[in-house]
Design an enzyme around this catalytic site. Structure first.
Site, PDB file in Angstrom:
ATOM      1  N   HIS A 163       0.978  -0.920   0.034  1.00 14.48           N
ATOM      2  CA  HIS A 163       0.027  -0.057   0.098  1.00 14.48           C
ATOM      3  C   HIS A 163       0.843   1.531  -0.019  1.00 14.48           C
ATOM      4  CE1 HIS A 163      -3.035   2.780   0.761  1.00 14.48           C
ATOM      5  NE2 HIS A 163      -4.076   1.848   1.002  1.00 14.48           N
ATOM      6  N   GLU A 191      -7.932  -5.189   0.039  1.00 15.49           N
ATOM      7  CA  GLU A 191      -8.271  -5.645  -1.774  1.00 15.49           C
ATOM      8  C   GLU A 191      -8.627  -6.928  -1.130  1.00 15.49           C
ATOM      9  OE1 GLU A 191      -9.809  -3.824  -3.271  1.00 15.49           O
ATOM     10  OE2 GLU A 191      -8.756  -2.534  -4.583  1.00 15.49           O
TER      11      GLU A 191
HETATM   12  N1  ACO Z   1       4.207  -7.391  -4.666  1.00 13.89           N
HETATM   13  C1  ACO Z   1       5.219  -7.697  -4.498  1.00 13.89           C
HETATM   14  N2  ACO Z   1       5.653  -6.446  -4.949  1.00 13.89           N
HETATM   15  C2  ACO Z   1       5.645  -5.598  -4.699  1.00 13.89           C
HETATM   16  C3  ACO Z   1       4.124  -5.296  -4.033  1.00 13.89           C
HETATM   17  C4  ACO Z   1       3.305  -6.939  -3.984  1.00 13.89           C
HETATM   18  N3  ACO Z   1       1.938  -6.478  -3.794  1.00 13.89           N
HETATM   19  N4  ACO Z   1       3.778  -3.980  -4.023  1.00 13.89           N
HETATM   20  C5  ACO Z   1       5.181  -3.100  -3.452  1.00 13.89           C
HETATM   21  N5  ACO Z   1       6.217  -4.446  -4.164  1.00 13.89           N
HETATM   22  C6  ACO Z   1       7.512  -3.482  -4.543  1.00 13.89           C
HETATM   23  C7  ACO Z   1       7.594  -3.344  -6.157  1.00 13.89           C
HETATM   24  O1  ACO Z   1       8.029  -3.978  -6.925  1.00 13.89           O
HETATM   25  C8  ACO Z   1       8.678  -1.607  -5.593  1.00 13.89           C
HETATM   26  O2  ACO Z   1       9.850  -2.724  -5.897  1.00 13.89           O
HETATM   27  P1  ACO Z   1      11.296  -2.067  -6.498  1.00 13.89           P
HETATM   28  O3  ACO Z   1      11.211  -1.649  -5.222  1.00 13.89           O
HETATM   29  O4  ACO Z   1      11.877  -3.603  -6.448  1.00 13.89           O
HETATM   30  O5  ACO Z   1      10.352  -2.052  -7.552  1.00 13.89           O
HETATM   31  C9  ACO Z   1       8.494  -1.782  -4.359  1.00 13.89           C
HETATM   32  O6  ACO Z   1       7.820  -2.436  -3.410  1.00 13.89           O
HETATM   33  C10 ACO Z   1       7.956  -0.510  -4.444  1.00 13.89           C
HETATM   34  O7  ACO Z   1       6.637   0.375  -4.971  1.00 13.89           O
HETATM   35  P2  ACO Z   1       6.057   0.830  -5.524  1.00 13.89           P
HETATM   36  O8  ACO Z   1       5.009   0.549  -6.471  1.00 13.89           O
HETATM   37  O9  ACO Z   1       6.441   1.910  -5.733  1.00 13.89           O
HETATM   38  O10 ACO Z   1       4.881   1.028  -4.033  1.00 13.89           O
HETATM   39  P3  ACO Z   1       3.789   1.962  -4.234  1.00 13.89           P
HETATM   40  O11 ACO Z   1       3.915   2.705  -2.542  1.00 13.89           O
HETATM   41  O12 ACO Z   1       3.615   2.691  -4.995  1.00 13.89           O
HETATM   42  O13 ACO Z   1       2.532   0.631  -4.474  1.00 13.89           O
HETATM   43  C11 ACO Z   1       0.909  -0.349  -4.615  1.00 13.89           C
HETATM   44  C12 ACO Z   1       1.200   0.519  -3.406  1.00 13.89           C
HETATM   45  C13 ACO Z   1       0.249   0.132  -5.784  1.00 13.89           C
HETATM   46  C14 ACO Z   1      -1.023  -0.583  -4.540  1.00 13.89           C
HETATM   47  C15 ACO Z   1       1.250  -1.786  -4.911  1.00 13.89           C
HETATM   48  O14 ACO Z   1       1.885  -2.506  -3.359  1.00 13.89           O
HETATM   49  C16 ACO Z   1       1.536  -2.664  -5.369  1.00 13.89           C
HETATM   50  O15 ACO Z   1       1.415  -2.600  -6.723  1.00 13.89           O
HETATM   51  N6  ACO Z   1       0.043  -3.906  -4.532  1.00 13.89           N
HETATM   52  C17 ACO Z   1      -0.719  -4.659  -5.441  1.00 13.89           C
HETATM   53  C18 ACO Z   1      -2.043  -4.087  -6.319  1.00 13.89           C
HETATM   54  C19 ACO Z   1      -2.960  -4.035  -5.167  1.00 13.89           C
HETATM   55  O16 ACO Z   1      -3.390  -5.024  -4.637  1.00 13.89           O
HETATM   56  N7  ACO Z   1      -4.226  -2.986  -5.517  1.00 13.89           N
HETATM   57  C20 ACO Z   1      -4.391  -2.475  -4.139  1.00 13.89           C
HETATM   58  C21 ACO Z   1      -3.981  -1.822  -3.593  1.00 13.89           C
HETATM   59  S1  ACO Z   1      -5.501  -1.302  -2.017  1.00 13.89           S
HETATM   60  C22 ACO Z   1      -6.390  -0.109  -2.939  1.00 13.89           C
HETATM   61  O17 ACO Z   1      -6.895   0.675  -3.637  1.00 13.89           O
HETATM   62  C23 ACO Z   1      -7.844   0.395  -2.759  1.00 13.89           C
END
Ligand code: ACO
Length: 367
Positions: free
Chosen positions: A257, A312
């Site tokens: 998140h 989620e």
């Molecule tokens: N699984 C694996 N790796 C992850 C995940 C995940 N669920 N979430 C983040 N990471 C990793 C990324 O790959 C990234 O790694 P890197 O630095 O090696 O490239 C690092 O963690 C940071 O990721 P960002 O996308 O920069 O972090 P952000 O805070 O923007 O991400 C997000 C938030 C988009 C929700 C992300 O955690 C994600 O994609 N989760 C999966 C999708 C999901 O569950 N979405 C629902 C969110 S809740 C809502 O919107 C109501």
């Protein structure tokens, strides 16, 4: 053409994602990501969801808004459902290629103004009707008219399935709707506030917010969560499936998140609701095993980035247990969140200020 004066490249942009930027002052909700606390108008989410009905929770969130003309949110929503059903014939004539979500947007676009209902009530009350009707139309079934004597959750399930749900099922859906009412300045709420700041109407703001919510990084994750659970299939497969996905640089849906650096409190509220429905469901047991395996694997793969369960994950399991088709998860999220969007738009409009940030140009310069 000459080179740009500043050598910042797009993928090194420190402002990308606006992380940590405060872009609004609000009295509506606060997300404390370090401590895993979500407050809605002075109350923790766990003291609202499952404790008071959706309509009362909306009333709590909207307490500072001017909603003259309605005796209660329940009555207003019931009247709004009845009014919205007049638009349903238009959905029946719409191109078959439109998704349920797009049909909801079409219904909202066509929703006429209502002389006696504040627009926020008319919009939020209409979405359950459009969702249920659009789903039935997509299955070649006749839409079912609303029953104004019922609460939103019960009527929504009845309009979807054609039969009155058990009180446990209605309570679970009600708990979900409260859980997702509002959540700080997430992408769709920010979108709604930006649109509202131009003095566009509530309807346009909600339509734009729905667009933002449709992406898989925001509200589109629960369907893929269930797909992941199905792909894993059995508890013994969880660890190897997850390790393989992370090795392929895939994201585990339902984890991570932007704000929470600990567990999303909404995950526990929904998990508690799931247990009230009966935790002996094998899918619930499988989900709990997958959650444990995912958290262990994420800790190992990303030791510097706390990645925990988000809303989620248990949304997917809870809505599935209530019998809601996975294609309806994002439409349902919009149905609950619309009350938050409306509140934010109206709050933004009290500032009278257009949201208009700046960008830094790094493209080529003219000779
Ligand atoms: N699984 C694996 N790796 C992850 C995940 C995940 N669920 N979430 C983040 N990471 C990793 C990324 O790959 C990234 O790694 P890197 O630095 O090696 O490239 C690092 O963690 C940071 O990721 P960002 O996308 O920069 O972090 P952000 O805070 O923007 O991400 C997000 C938030 C988009 C929700 C992300 O955690 C994600 O994609 N989760 C999966 C999708 C999901 O569950 N979405 C629902 C969110 S809740 C809502 O919107 C109501």
């Amino acid at each position: 053409m000459t080179e740009a004066p500043n050598p910042v490249t797009m993928n090194q942009d420190p402002t990308a994602g606006l992380e940590g930027v405060v872009a609004a002052v609000t009295r509506l909700s606060n997300v404390d990501g370090q401590n895993g606390i979500l407050i809605l108008k002075g109350e923790k989410i766990e003291d609202l969801a499952g404790k008071i009905p959706f309509e009362d929770a909306v009333g709590h969130l909207w307490q500072d808004l001017n909603l003259t003309g309605v005796s209660s949110i329940s009555t207003g929503f019931a009247d709004a459902r009845m009014a919205a059903f007049d638009v349903v014939p238009l959905l029946e004539r719409a191109p078959a290629a439109l998704s349920v979500y797009e049909l909801m947007q079409l219904g909202l676009t066509a929703l006429p103004g209502h002389a006696e209902l504040p627009e926020a009530i008319a919009i939020c009350g209409s979405l359950p009707v459009f969702l249920a009707a659009a789903h039935r139309i997509s299955k070649n079934l006749h839409p079912i008219a609303p029953d104004p004597s019922l609460d939103t959750a019960t009527d929504l399930l009845r309009m979807l399935t054609g039969s009155t749900p058990s009180s446990e099922e209605a309570d679970a859906l009600d708990r979900y709707l409260v859980t997702i009412l509002d959540h700080g300045l997430n992408a769709s709420t920010f979108t709604a506030r930006v649109i509202g700041s131009t003095r566009a109407g509530l309807k346009q703001s909600v339509l734009g917010a729905m667009g933002a919510l449709s992406g898989p990084l925001h509200g589109g994750a629960p369907g893929p969560v269930l797909d992941m659970i199905d792909a894993i299939g059995a508890p013994d497969n969880a660890a190897s499936w997850i390790t393989g996905a992370l090795a392929r640089k895939e994201r585990l849906m339902g984890f991570g998140h932007r704000i929470y650096r600990t567990r999303d409190p909404r995950a526990d509220v929904l998990k508690a609701g799931l247990h009230l429905l009966g935790a002996s469901n094998p899918k619930v047991q499988l989900a709990e095993k997958i959650e444990a395996a995912a958290l262990a694997a994420l800790r190992q793969a990303k030791p510097d980035r706390p990645l925990d369960t988000n809303v989620e994950f248990y949304t997917a399991v809870l809505l599935d247990a209530v019998g809601i088709d996975r294609t309806l998860f994002t439409p349902l999220f919009a149905t609950g969140r619309a009350a938050g969007w409306c509140a934010h738009v109206l709050e933004q409009q009290t500032t009278g200020k257009l949201i208009r940030p700046s960008s830094q140009y790094v493209g080529p310069m003219p000779e």
